[in-house]
Design a protein around this motif. Structure first.
Motif, PDB file in Angstrom:
ATOM      1  N   GLN A  40      15.129  74.008 -50.695  1.00 27.51           N
ATOM      2  CA  GLN A  40      13.734  73.604 -50.759  1.00 27.51           C
ATOM      3  C   GLN A  40      13.606  72.518 -51.822  1.00 27.51           C
ATOM      4  N   SER A  41      13.486  71.292 -51.373  1.00 24.70           N
ATOM      5  CA  SER A  41      13.432  70.182 -52.325  1.00 24.70           C
ATOM      6  C   SER A  41      11.996  69.880 -52.710  1.00 24.70           C
ATOM      7  N   ALA A  42      11.845  69.299 -53.884  1.00 25.87           N
ATOM      8  CA  ALA A  42      10.517  68.921 -54.353  1.00 25.87           C
ATOM      9  C   ALA A  42       9.975  67.775 -53.504  1.00 25.87           C
ATOM     10  N   LYS A  43       8.650  67.731 -53.403  1.00 24.79           N
ATOM     11  CA  LYS A  43       8.020  66.670 -52.618  1.00 24.79           C
ATOM     12  C   LYS A  43       8.259  65.330 -53.292  1.00 24.79           C
ATOM     13  N   VAL A  44       8.716  64.360 -52.512  1.00 25.48           N
ATOM     14  CA  VAL A  44       9.019  63.035 -53.050  1.00 25.48           C
ATOM     15  C   VAL A  44       7.912  62.072 -52.653  1.00 25.48           C
ATOM     16  N   GLU A  45       7.360  61.395 -53.644  1.00 24.31           N
ATOM     17  CA  GLU A  45       6.324  60.398 -53.358  1.00 24.31           C
ATOM     18  C   GLU A  45       6.988  59.036 -53.160  1.00 24.31           C
ATOM     19  N   LEU A  46       6.857  58.498 -51.967  1.00 22.80           N
ATOM     20  CA  LEU A  46       7.494  57.228 -51.658  1.00 22.80           C
ATOM     21  C   LEU A  46       6.634  56.073 -52.151  1.00 22.80           C
ATOM     22  N   LYS A  47       7.285  55.084 -52.736  1.00 20.65           N
ATOM     23  CA  LYS A  47       6.571  53.895 -53.200  1.00 20.65           C
ATOM     24  C   LYS A  47       6.311  52.956 -52.030  1.00 20.65           C
ATOM     25  N   ARG A  48       5.191  52.303 -52.051  1.00 23.24           N
ATOM     26  CA  ARG A  48       4.915  51.285 -51.056  1.00 23.24           C
ATOM     27  C   ARG A  48       5.803  50.070 -51.333  1.00 23.24           C
ATOM     28  N   PRO A  49       6.292  49.413 -50.280  1.00 17.49           N
ATOM     29  CA  PRO A  49       7.203  48.283 -50.512  1.00 17.49           C
ATOM     30  C   PRO A  49       6.506  47.032 -51.030  1.00 17.49           C
TER      31      PRO A  49
END
Length: 406
Positions: A40-49
């Motif tokens: 169960q991995s932590a939620k990753v917030e993706l950066k906008r390009p």
């Protein structure tokens, strides 16, 4: 994902050693296949390009380059600082929206925006007028027939090769004559440096974890970018025109190549004799991976490995050949017949002879090519009796051609 590590290598070792390694890891394979569950991995917030992140930095030019290197934003060669002003100037060279994603670059699958193309171009020394060419190069490298991921992660010392045709060669000062792949060629070098920054900074091809090149080459720093010397082409028709484009088109041709070899032939007077030495050079280049009787249009397998080869002919060599071979096609057909090795020259299992080939032994001469479409001839360089042969990477299906946007 579930991974089981097997001790390297599995190739070029006796079968009993392969079996021992397989037996060693089989319990782990069984356990992974039946009991493994994803964590169960932590939620990753993706950066906008877009827009790109800005970094505030105060210090010397040397310190800036060290910071970029430490952050894996450069290859180790110095870069020009990509200030907001420098990137904005680059973006004036294109009508494309800066936030447009032009490629999701493997192996990291990172999003490449037009703004980031401008950033890498600024870092490598490109100018705003180069932006349409940079975007065309990106488009060529992203095509399925160019195995970008394979080229930048393989153990082989492969290098991107980009040939440029059309009026843009002289307009932008792209070198196409003496020492075009060497020193003091600022445009060629900047364009080549851009390609490798793209592979490393965006694609993430860093050794030793991603780029697995056994020894590497200087092409891992500055890719090969060259213009065709169209004025010195004795067959008149340029490489791009030969492949269906107009003489007024600006065309980028890209493929991935194994390290080339140089043909130094100062004595051949007849075109046939010169083609013989070129055929010998081609037959021996990357012979360990290059199969015999390669089928140009077959899907990849290890029995039809290298699909095509580029012959970069110096103008003097080209003129010698053209005196006896008035068409380039005739020269290519001769190379198909003459480019061959004895069976003992091919690595075991690499040369799968077709049914009905006839009796053979280790000394039987076998062709490396079957059709002239596998031979690509480009006239480039300056005075001198020199030419180069660069065979394609094993999983590149064919050269990719892209027209540069006006």
């Amino acid at each position: 994902m579930a991974f089981v590590e097997c001790p390297h290598p599995l190739g070029m070792i006796p079968l009993n050693e392969i079996r021992a390694k397989a037996d060693l890891i089989f319990p782990d394979i069984l356990r992974m296949a039946t009991k493994w569950q994803p964590a169960q991995s932590a939620k990753v917030e993706l950066k906008r390009p877009y827009p790109a992140e800005h970094i505030k930095f105060k210090g010397t030019y040397s310190a800036l380059n060290k910071m970029l290197y430490d952050k894996k934003m450069s290859l180790g060669l110095p870069v020009i600082p990509p200030t907001p002003e420098a990137v904005a100037a680059m973006l004036k060279g294109t009508k494309h929206n800066p936030g447009e994603v032009v490629w999701v670059v493997p192996p990291r699958q990172a999003q490449l925006t037009v703004e980031l193309v401008a950033t890498l171009g600024a870092m490598s020394g490109c100018k705003p007028s180069h932006m349409p060419l940079l975007l065309a190069m990106v488009k060529a490298l992203s095509q399925p027939d160019y195995d970008f991921r394979g080229n930048i992660t393989t153990t082989a010392p492969t290098s991107p090769v980009i040939v440029i045709n059309g009026p843009i060669v002289k307009k932008l000062g792209i070198s196409h004559s003496t020492a075009l792949l060497g020193q003091r060629q600022p445009v060629n070098i900047a364009l080549g440096y851009f390609v490798d920054l793209l592979a490393y900074v965006v694609g993430g091809a860093a050794p030793p974890d991603v780029d697995k090149s056994t020894q590497g080459s200087r092409g891992d720093l500055v890719a090969l970018v060259l213009g065709e010397n169209e004025a010195e082409n004795p067959w008149k028709e340029s490489y791009a025109v030969e492949h269906g484009f107009k003489s007024t088109d600006n065309v980028v041709t890209a493929y991935g190549a194994y390290l080339g070899t140089n043909n130094t032939d100062h004595t051949s007077v007849k075109g046939k004799d010169l083609l013989n030495t070129l055929a010998a050079a081609s037959a021996g280049t990357s012979a360990g991976i290059s199969s015999c009787l390669t089928k140009y249009d077959q899907p990849f397998n290890w029995q039809n490995a290298v699909k095509f080869t580029f012959f970069f002919l110096g103008p003097e060599h080209a003129q010698t050949i053209a005196r006896d071979f008035p068409t380039k096609r005739a020269a290519e057909e001769y190379l198909v017949k003459q480019t061959k090795l004895p069976m003992w020259g091919y690595a075991p299992t690499q040369c799968a002879l077709p049914a009905g080939f006839g009796p053979w032994d280790e000394n039987t001469m076998v062709q490396r090519f079957t059709t002239p479409e596998q031979i690509h001839v480009v006239v480039t360089g300056g005075p001198g009796k020199q030419s180069q042969v660069w065979p394609a990477f094993v999983t590149d299906m064919k050269p990719v051609h892209v027209v540069v946007e006006d």
